[in-house]
Design a protein around this motif. Structure first.
Motif, PDB file in Angstrom:
ATOM      1  N   ALA A  41      42.010 -46.869 -40.471  1.00 46.58           N
ATOM      2  CA  ALA A  41      43.284 -47.493 -40.826  1.00 46.58           C
ATOM      3  C   ALA A  41      44.249 -47.542 -39.655  1.00 46.58           C
ATOM      4  O   ALA A  41      45.041 -48.486 -39.533  1.00 46.58           O
ATOM      5  CB  ALA A  41      43.918 -46.744 -41.995  1.00 46.58           C
ATOM      6  N   GLY A  42      44.203 -46.541 -38.779  1.00 43.89           N
ATOM      7  CA  GLY A  42      45.084 -46.538 -37.620  1.00 43.89           C
ATOM      8  C   GLY A  42      44.862 -47.749 -36.737  1.00 43.89           C
ATOM      9  O   GLY A  42      45.824 -48.407 -36.309  1.00 43.89           O
ATOM     10  N   THR A  43      43.589 -48.066 -36.475  1.00 44.64           N
ATOM     11  CA  THR A  43      43.267 -49.249 -35.672  1.00 44.64           C
ATOM     12  C   THR A  43      43.713 -50.515 -36.388  1.00 44.64           C
ATOM     13  O   THR A  43      44.265 -51.440 -35.773  1.00 44.64           O
ATOM     14  CB  THR A  43      41.762 -49.304 -35.387  1.00 44.64           C
ATOM     15  OG1 THR A  43      41.368 -48.131 -34.678  1.00 44.64           O
ATOM     16  CG2 THR A  43      41.404 -50.536 -34.583  1.00 44.64           C
ATOM     17  N   ARG A  74      48.922 -45.684 -45.819  1.00 41.01           N
ATOM     18  CA  ARG A  74      49.742 -46.472 -44.904  1.00 41.01           C
ATOM     19  C   ARG A  74      49.322 -47.934 -44.886  1.00 41.01           C
ATOM     20  O   ARG A  74      50.118 -48.817 -44.560  1.00 41.01           O
ATOM     21  CB  ARG A  74      49.642 -45.899 -43.489  1.00 41.01           C
ATOM     22  CG  ARG A  74      50.192 -44.491 -43.324  1.00 41.01           C
ATOM     23  CD  ARG A  74      49.882 -43.993 -41.918  1.00 41.01           C
ATOM     24  NE  ARG A  74      48.444 -43.954 -41.662  1.00 41.01           N
ATOM     25  CZ  ARG A  74      47.891 -43.890 -40.452  1.00 41.01           C
ATOM     26  NH1 ARG A  74      48.669 -43.884 -39.374  1.00 41.01           N
ATOM     27  NH2 ARG A  74      46.572 -43.843 -40.314  1.00 41.01           N
ATOM     28  N   ALA A  75      48.063 -48.193 -45.202  1.00 41.27           N
ATOM     29  CA  ALA A  75      47.540 -49.560 -45.239  1.00 41.27           C
ATOM     30  C   ALA A  75      47.644 -50.064 -46.669  1.00 41.27           C
ATOM     31  O   ALA A  75      46.679 -50.036 -47.435  1.00 41.27           O
ATOM     32  CB  ALA A  75      46.098 -49.591 -44.738  1.00 41.27           C
ATOM     33  N   TYR A  80      42.616 -54.051 -46.046  1.00 37.33           N
ATOM     34  CA  TYR A  80      41.902 -53.206 -45.084  1.00 37.33           C
ATOM     35  C   TYR A  80      40.545 -52.770 -45.617  1.00 37.33           C
ATOM     36  O   TYR A  80      39.510 -52.960 -44.968  1.00 37.33           O
ATOM     37  CB  TYR A  80      42.761 -51.993 -44.729  1.00 37.33           C
ATOM     38  CG  TYR A  80      42.001 -50.866 -44.071  1.00 37.33           C
ATOM     39  CD1 TYR A  80      41.287 -51.065 -42.897  1.00 37.33           C
ATOM     40  CD2 TYR A  80      41.990 -49.582 -44.635  1.00 37.33           C
ATOM     41  CE1 TYR A  80      40.578 -50.035 -42.297  1.00 37.33           C
ATOM     42  CE2 TYR A  80      41.301 -48.549 -44.043  1.00 37.33           C
ATOM     43  CZ  TYR A  80      40.580 -48.778 -42.880  1.00 37.33           C
ATOM     44  OH  TYR A  80      39.887 -47.762 -42.292  1.00 37.33           O
ATOM     45  N   ALA A  81      40.528 -52.193 -46.807  1.00 37.61           N
ATOM     46  CA  ALA A  81      39.271 -51.714 -47.377  1.00 37.61           C
ATOM     47  C   ALA A  81      38.295 -52.865 -47.622  1.00 37.61           C
ATOM     48  O   ALA A  81      37.091 -52.747 -47.354  1.00 37.61           O
ATOM     49  CB  ALA A  81      39.525 -50.966 -48.679  1.00 37.61           C
TER      50      ALA A  81
END
Length: 342
Positions: A41-43, A74-75, A80-81
């Motif tokens: 998630a950070g990327t 945060r995402a 994202y998933a």
């Protein structure tokens, strides 16, 4: 040398994946691990990219992928998933989601009748169709007149091949689950192809249940099932219910598989559990047993069986995490499994 791609992911994913890799390493099979630790998630929050084309090339060039977990508060939202999991499922045509469920110790069952606790079955879930294909939309969003539509997709090919796979892995019985009495169009496809498949396999005990009845029967007496085959959404629900009957999601392995190519994406069912990430309390057994499924698919059946036996013994001896009655942390629980490998 056989190369395995690894996506540790988010939350507890890196912690449980580490234990799974240590178990694989313990056999000295010469497996090479290509770790994509930037896929998280950070990327995604930094770049807007969840999984790059280069990442997909590395994954498709490997013998299989071991995934820890995907998801981070945060995402926000599902993009994202979906960009990680569903992209891989659809692009690699991983049309089978195979979730074996086995009770390792009677004390973990929530069922009160001792004779009906020994669940040992598999849910074979169609993985690329149904309600999860993201076809639909919304009209007059966020108003009192809002209309939202999600379309369920059912194809002859999708149903035929997942039923065929379920039949191929069964030794005794297959139960097809649908809701054709209320969802008639897709239901007709499932019913027609199910009847044809049953006619070709008279050696198997075959049955059909509506999904609400199947959920009830799983709780009443899960020992009656060997293989359950169903669509995407019903399989998602029933496999989580079955996992809870065998000790909980922390114990549950799975593989997203293309039986034709042999490629699989192996992952524990439990998710990223961000609330316990970094606390050394996550149960590593789901990830370890997912690695055992990988071993089996690669042809290392004795090693896969040894992992299953070691996890059973660790649970029976309470050398495990607190969620299943032990007192060990994630790392110590993984070490206990490695110590018990025969």
């Amino acid at each position: 040398m056989t190369r395995i791609t690894v996506i540790p992911g988010d939350g507890i994913g890196p912690e449980v994946t580490e234990q799974a890799l240590l178990v694989l390493d313990a056999f000295g099979l010469g497996l090479e691990f290509d770790v994509l630790d930037h896929v998280n998630a950070g990327t995604f929050l930094e770049t807007g990219v969840a999984l790059s084309d280069v990442d997909v090339e590395r994954i498709t060039g490997s013998a299989g992928t071991l995934l820890g977990a995907v998801g981070d508060p945060r995402a926000a939202g599902t993009r994202y998933a979906r960009d990680v999991l569903l992209r891989l499922r659809f692009e690699l045509d991983l049309y089978v989601n195979y979730r074996p469920v086995r009770l390792p110790d009677a004390r973990l069952s929530p069922l009160r009748r001792a004779g009906r606790r020994e669940i040992d079955c598999a849910v074979v879930r169609e993985n690329t169709e149904g309600l999860y294909v993201d076809i639909g939309g919304a009209l007059r969003s966020r108003t009192e007149a809002e209309v939202a539509v999600d379309t369920e997709v059912t194809t002859h090919l999708g149903v035929y091949r997942v039923i065929d796979y379920a039949m191929s892995v069964a030794s005794r019985a297959v139960c097809m689950v649908d809701k054709s009495n209320a969802v008639p169009n897709g239901g007709r496809v499932w019913q027609r192809l199910w009847r044809a498949a049953c006619a070709e396999r008279p050696d198997l005990e075959t049955s059909h249940l509506y999904v609400d009845v199947a959920a009830m029967r799983l709780v009443q007496d899960p020992t009656q099932f060997e293989v359950i085959v169903t669509n995407n959404s019903y399989g998602d629900i029933l496999s989580d219910l079955a996992a809870e009957l065998a000790g909980g999601l922390g114990m549950a392995p799975s593989v997203n598989l293309n039986p034709g190519t042999g490629f699989g994406l192996y992952e524990p069912v439990h998710g990223s559990a961000p609330d316990i990430a970094g606390t050394d309390t996550a149960n590593p057994i789901g990830a370890v047993l997912s690695a055992a499924l990988l071993l089996d698919q690669l042809g290392y059946r004795d090693e896969a069986a040894a992992v299953g036996a070691a996890t059973d013994r660790a649970v029976a001896d309470r050398r495990c995490t607190a969620d299943i009655g032990g007192s060990l942390g994630t790392r110590a629980a993984g070490e206990a499994i490695r110590d018990l490998l025969a």
